[in-house]
Design an enzyme around this catalytic site. Structure first.
Site, PDB file in Angstrom:
ATOM      1  CG  LEU A  17    -114.884  -4.351  38.128  1.00 35.45           C
ATOM      2  CD1 LEU A  17    -113.665  -4.488  37.207  1.00 35.45           C
ATOM      3  CD2 LEU A  17    -116.168  -4.687  37.367  1.00 35.45           C
ATOM      4  CE  LYS A 210     -99.481  -9.672  50.295  1.00 36.42           C
ATOM      5  NZ  LYS A 210     -99.742 -10.265  51.633  1.00 36.42           N
TER       6      LYS A 210
HETATM    7  N1  LIG Z   1    -108.997 -10.506  51.726  1.00 40.73           N
HETATM    8  C1  LIG Z   1    -107.980  -9.742  52.089  1.00 40.73           C
HETATM    9  O1  LIG Z   1    -107.714  -9.531  53.276  1.00 40.73           O
HETATM   10  C2  LIG Z   1    -107.148  -9.093  51.026  1.00 40.73           C
HETATM   11  C3  LIG Z   1    -106.030  -8.292  51.407  1.00 40.73           C
HETATM   12  C4  LIG Z   1    -105.283  -7.646  50.422  1.00 40.73           C
HETATM   13  C5  LIG Z   1    -105.610  -7.832  49.088  1.00 40.73           C
HETATM   14  N2  LIG Z   1    -106.666  -8.635  48.732  1.00 40.73           N
HETATM   15  C6  LIG Z   1    -106.965  -8.798  47.313  1.00 40.73           C
HETATM   16  O2  LIG Z   1    -108.249  -8.250  47.055  1.00 40.73           O
HETATM   17  C7  LIG Z   1    -108.889  -8.960  45.993  1.00 40.73           C
HETATM   18  C8  LIG Z   1    -110.267  -9.446  46.468  1.00 40.73           C
HETATM   19  O3  LIG Z   1    -110.099 -10.302  47.577  1.00 40.73           O
HETATM   20  P1  LIG Z   1    -111.332 -10.775  48.473  1.00 40.73           P
HETATM   21  O4  LIG Z   1    -110.740 -11.455  49.658  1.00 40.73           O
HETATM   22  O5  LIG Z   1    -112.267  -9.660  48.675  1.00 40.73           O
HETATM   23  O6  LIG Z   1    -111.996 -11.874  47.498  1.00 40.73           O
HETATM   24  P2  LIG Z   1    -113.468 -12.549  47.634  1.00 40.73           P
HETATM   25  O7  LIG Z   1    -113.964 -12.398  49.020  1.00 40.73           O
HETATM   26  O8  LIG Z   1    -113.340 -13.886  47.029  1.00 40.73           O
HETATM   27  O9  LIG Z   1    -114.393 -11.629  46.702  1.00 40.73           O
HETATM   28  C9  LIG Z   1    -114.279 -11.633  45.296  1.00 40.73           C
HETATM   29  C10 LIG Z   1    -115.458 -10.880  44.738  1.00 40.73           C
HETATM   30  O10 LIG Z   1    -115.312 -10.742  43.312  1.00 40.73           O
HETATM   31  C11 LIG Z   1    -116.424 -11.298  42.657  1.00 40.73           C
HETATM   32  N3  LIG Z   1    -115.941 -11.950  41.438  1.00 40.73           N
HETATM   33  C12 LIG Z   1    -114.957 -12.874  41.337  1.00 40.73           C
HETATM   34  N4  LIG Z   1    -114.757 -13.213  40.064  1.00 40.73           N
HETATM   35  C13 LIG Z   1    -115.649 -12.521  39.333  1.00 40.73           C
HETATM   36  C14 LIG Z   1    -115.975 -12.448  37.948  1.00 40.73           C
HETATM   37  N5  LIG Z   1    -115.302 -13.177  37.054  1.00 40.73           N
HETATM   38  N6  LIG Z   1    -116.931 -11.593  37.564  1.00 40.73           N
HETATM   39  C15 LIG Z   1    -117.605 -10.864  38.452  1.00 40.73           C
HETATM   40  N7  LIG Z   1    -117.358 -10.879  39.774  1.00 40.73           N
HETATM   41  C16 LIG Z   1    -116.396 -11.710  40.202  1.00 40.73           C
HETATM   42  C17 LIG Z   1    -117.045 -12.264  43.627  1.00 40.73           C
HETATM   43  O11 LIG Z   1    -118.419 -12.393  43.324  1.00 40.73           O
HETATM   44  P3  LIG Z   1    -119.393 -13.317  44.265  1.00 40.73           P
HETATM   45  O12 LIG Z   1    -119.517 -12.518  45.539  1.00 40.73           O
HETATM   46  O13 LIG Z   1    -120.650 -13.385  43.507  1.00 40.73           O
HETATM   47  O14 LIG Z   1    -118.653 -14.599  44.451  1.00 40.73           O
HETATM   48  C18 LIG Z   1    -116.791 -11.567  44.956  1.00 40.73           C
HETATM   49  O15 LIG Z   1    -117.782 -10.612  45.222  1.00 40.73           O
HETATM   50  C19 LIG Z   1    -107.913 -10.074  45.607  1.00 40.73           C
HETATM   51  O16 LIG Z   1    -107.120  -9.618  44.536  1.00 40.73           O
HETATM   52  C20 LIG Z   1    -107.036 -10.235  46.837  1.00 40.73           C
HETATM   53  O17 LIG Z   1    -105.743 -10.722  46.543  1.00 40.73           O
HETATM   54  C21 LIG Z   1    -107.425  -9.263  49.672  1.00 40.73           C
END
Ligand SMILES: NC(=O)c1ccc[n+]([C@@H]2O[C@H](COP(=O)([O-])OP(=O)(O)OC[C@H]3O[C@@H](n4cnc5c(N)ncnc54)[C@H](OP(=O)(O)O)[C@@H]3O)[C@@H](O)[C@H]2O)c1
Ligand SMILES: NC(=O)c1ccc[n+]([C@@H]2O[C@H](COP(=O)([O-])OP(=O)(O)OC[C@H]3O[C@@H](n4cnc5c(N)ncnc54)[C@H](OP(=O)(O)O)[C@@H]3O)[C@@H](O)[C@H]2O)c1
Lengths: 434, 434
Positions: A17, A210
């Site tokens: 997801l 966290k």
């Molecule tokens: N980024 C980091 O370094 C990091 C570190 C630790 C934890 N996290 C955690 O990991 C998670 C993801 O972070 P991220 O940085 O990867 O976020 P992101 O780059 O914004 O990616 C989110 C993804 O989820 C999809 N999405 C969002 N809402 C959706 C929905 N309602 N239905 C279907 N698909 C949906 C988006 O689709 P689209 O691509 O089509 O927009 C995108 O592919 C978060 O909980 C964040 O707190 C992130």
């Protein structure tokens, strides 16, 4: 993807997801490390359906995407659900459905776990599946498993963490360049180290989520994000950093979780002075680190990258392997007895303080200030007077005292006619102070 | 021991082999933390028979002891065997019997695991029981589980560890006091930081056993203690430390395990220069730390106490909890596919070197020395000449070169008429050098 079905007993399918920053890292690792992972799991892990919001967006990784969550959640043939979309809704409801359908879940979602973790863990237990969330705290750093497993025979007393890379990057640059916060923050935004809206980071909210998760694990308790007293770094000045340095300290944004003698739990996030000799003091740039004080083990520290696509994905895929092994071994999730421990209000914490007062350079000012501390049962450890006339300042370090008393003392100081302003106040974390 | 049978479904019995430094810590934790542990396991853990060599010795902990191993090994009603007696024999045979009898085994025995670990793991797998050995590497520091589980989706490239507390204590004092090794070692022995016979520590052998275990885990391979190229710290001088410091390095005894591009594995223990900016450089006193370079996770470091009764016992009891949970969950041990990877001979490693030469202060000496380096394909990164006449010295830092070439070069240097002696030579671990 080199497939060699001959050496595999079985294939497990991993549905995603989200395919953003973390999700694309997860897909990359599952594909590029497929052979090693198969060797470690005893089965091949195959990428199943990948759900995104916008199927038309161009993607870095070459996988088919869909916007139909039902291809993953509760879907026949999808064994493990990886949630890397973020946010509470709809993640909460989707993961609940997945767990109830007997799918194991791996998530990197600190927001969700720090608010609804307990209810999701209960659902996982009831349906004999795994819920893993290593990536939700400090990215690549293995901390959830060490806390839950390696320290399961010990008693954790206190956890101190540098849990947010953006703020540690900003404080590192302020410390090393003598700069003020605003220009460093602007620069960090330009370099992509800080978001356009930096509130979650600089306000301490990301670290607070966290800290809540760490406190729950460390103390077998229910601690949620709203239990965490939170202050960000926006008020930290170059002067504070210089004052700290002069006295052998550095300023870090710390998440602090502590179990007190009365079994109450204190959890707070705020900037704090720590001695330069403390292992956390040397954590530079965007690195995270978690320092654990345990009864038997003594001091432990875990250090690494707190964010980023591949580092976070490494933790997620580690969890996927754990879930896959448990599934193949037919293992049930170990249930941990969680106690309802009270949260100690921040006013009841015993803390040391640094205070910087703008004062009138008049005879007797120090004695009036000292008397005010005495009236509030806050004892002064050291004091410096600097400057003259209108520019005079008193720099004070207190002994450890009740937070509420320090606050009342600060209010009373403001009412003194020769105290012009409280230029700064910050907590000091120093074990040398009982 | 507060027993409350009402809230427990079941009791598991833990038999101990050994009640020395570590064993008495294990008994203490199992007793003092009994309630928390029961909450975390979902069953009470009871101390069963405790086997020692001399039943008449007076003991710190109040438990009944026996010298009859059959009360523990293969004994009906003993679910988990904790081996904290040390040595290869009879531990090897006893643990093999225990595993074959369906008992899970927890051990702190680095000697045994670094020599016969593979055969014991195979026995555990065949009999569907656990074999855990977190305490065998770096005492209290959780490293085995993070390596085996948290990093299971990643590729570890290199592990660098400060794996022996005694030698780190000695090198720390030499560094901070400018002292020579002999008086610091004598002092460490007087203070109980070093054994009367310090060979295992200062000779690097203790670290070598741990490095072998780490390499096996990091690279899914069979690496045994004899595969580890080992040099101790006895030749490190105050001059070496001062030279290193001047150039921005500190000297640490490192265990280094690396998987090369050709899938060969290099494992070595020797003193090395590391840049002061490296996280391992700030590990002081008797602390241990393990620095891991992984493809996706990036740099990780794990820090804590490498020895001592309660720190080591914390790791042992964490393993007991893991084994107990697995037993209750009816889980089989995940089997890891282990590859037969060749060990790279130390001569084939690519390393950087520091060399200190006593030379005759004559015209052309530098050019003759430089020519010798060139003849052996070792390129010089920097060189200083110090002193005059009979006291002249050349301090050289090479670029990374084949170890065998450096050795041949050193032999050739000895034959030069104006090189009086190789006063010192030590490897430099510096990532800035490709
Ligand atoms: N980024 C980091 O370094 C990091 C570190 C630790 C934890 N996290 C955690 O990991 C998670 C993801 O972070 P991220 O940085 O990867 O976020 P992101 O780059 O914004 O990616 C989110 C993804 O989820 C999809 N999405 C969002 N809402 C959706 C929905 N309602 N239905 C279907 N698909 C949906 C988006 O689709 P689209 O691509 O089509 O927009 C995108 O592919 C978060 O909980 C964040 O707190 C992130
Ligand atoms: N000490 C540490 O800090 C540390 C740290 C990490 C790992 N370890 C490992 O932990 C293990 C135990 O170390 P330790 O320091 O606790 O050793 P120790 O203090 O010498 O204790 C050894 C215990 O085993 C018993 N024993 C020895 N041989 C026996 C035999 N053949 N039959 C029955 N009992 C026997 C001894 O009985 P008696 O009491 O009657 O002599 C003693 O109780 C070793 O493998 C060591 O490498 C130790």
């Amino acid at each position: 993807m080199a497939h060699d079905p001959s050496n595999t007993q079985r294939t497990l399918t991993v549905g995603l997801l989200g395919l953003g920053v973390v999700g694309s890292g997860v897909a990359t690792l599952l594909r590029d490390h497929a052979d090693e992972i198969a060797g470690r799991v005893g089965a091949r892990l195959e990428i199943g359906p990948v759900v995104v919001r916008d199927v038309n967006k161009s993607r870095d990784v070459d996988v088919a995407v869909t916007d139909d969550v039902s291809t993953v959640v509760g879907a026949e043939g999808v064994d493990i659900v990886v949630e890397v979309m973020g946010g509470i809704d709809p993640a909460r409801e989707l993961l609940t459905r997945a767990l109830k359908a007997g799918q194991s879940v791996v998530t990197a979602n600190k927001e969700l776990i720090s608010t609804h973790g307990a209810e999701l863990l209960t659902a996982a237990q009831e349906h004999s599946v795994r819920l893993e969330y290593e990536a939700a705290v400090a990215g690549a750093i293995p901390i959830i498993k060490p806390m839950r497993e390696s320290l399961a025979g010990d008693r954790v007393r206190k956890v101190l963490g540098i849990l947010n890379g953006t703020t540690n990057y900003i404080l590192t640059r302020m410390t090393e360049e003598g700069a003020e916060l605003a220009p460093v923050l602007a620069d960090a935004q330009a370099l992509g180290y800080a978001e356009a809206d930096p509130t979650a980071d600089v306000g301490g909210h990301d670290a607070a989520a966290k800290a809540a998760i760490l406190a729950s694990l460390a103390f077998d308790a229910h601690v949620v994000r709203d239990d965490v007293y939170t202050e960000g770094i926006m008020s930290v000045t170059a002067t504070d950093i210089a004052n700290a340095k002069r006295m052998g300290y550095v300023i870090k944004l710390l998440g602090i979780a502590e179990e007190h003698e009365d079994a109450s739990i204190g959890v707070r996030v705020h900037p704090a002075w720590i001695p330069t000799s403390h292992p956390l003091a040397s954590i530079r740039e965007a690195y995270n680190a978690i320092f654990v004080e345990a009864d038997a083990a003594g001091d432990l520290m875990f250090y690494g990258r707190g964010a980023g696509s591949l580092p976070t994905a490494s933790a997620v895929v580690g969890d996927v392997v754990t879930a896959a092994r448990a599934m193949l071994a037919g293992e049930r999730l170990p249930s941990v007895a969680v106690a309802d421990k009270p949260i100690r209000p921040v006013d009841e914490e015993i803390v040391q303080y640094y205070l910087l007062l703008d004062v009138a350079d008049e005879a007797g000012v120090l004695s009036r200030v000292a008397a005010t501390f005495g009236d509030h049962d806050v004892s002064i450890k050291s004091v410096w007077q600097e400057g003259e006339g209108d520019q005079a300042q008193l720099l004070l370090i207190t002994h450890a005292a009740r937070e509420g008393n320090v606050r009342a003392c600060v209010e009373a100081l403001k009412d003194l006619s020769d105290v012009n302003a409280i230029a700064s106040s910050m907590r000091v974390e120093d074990r040398r102070e009982g």
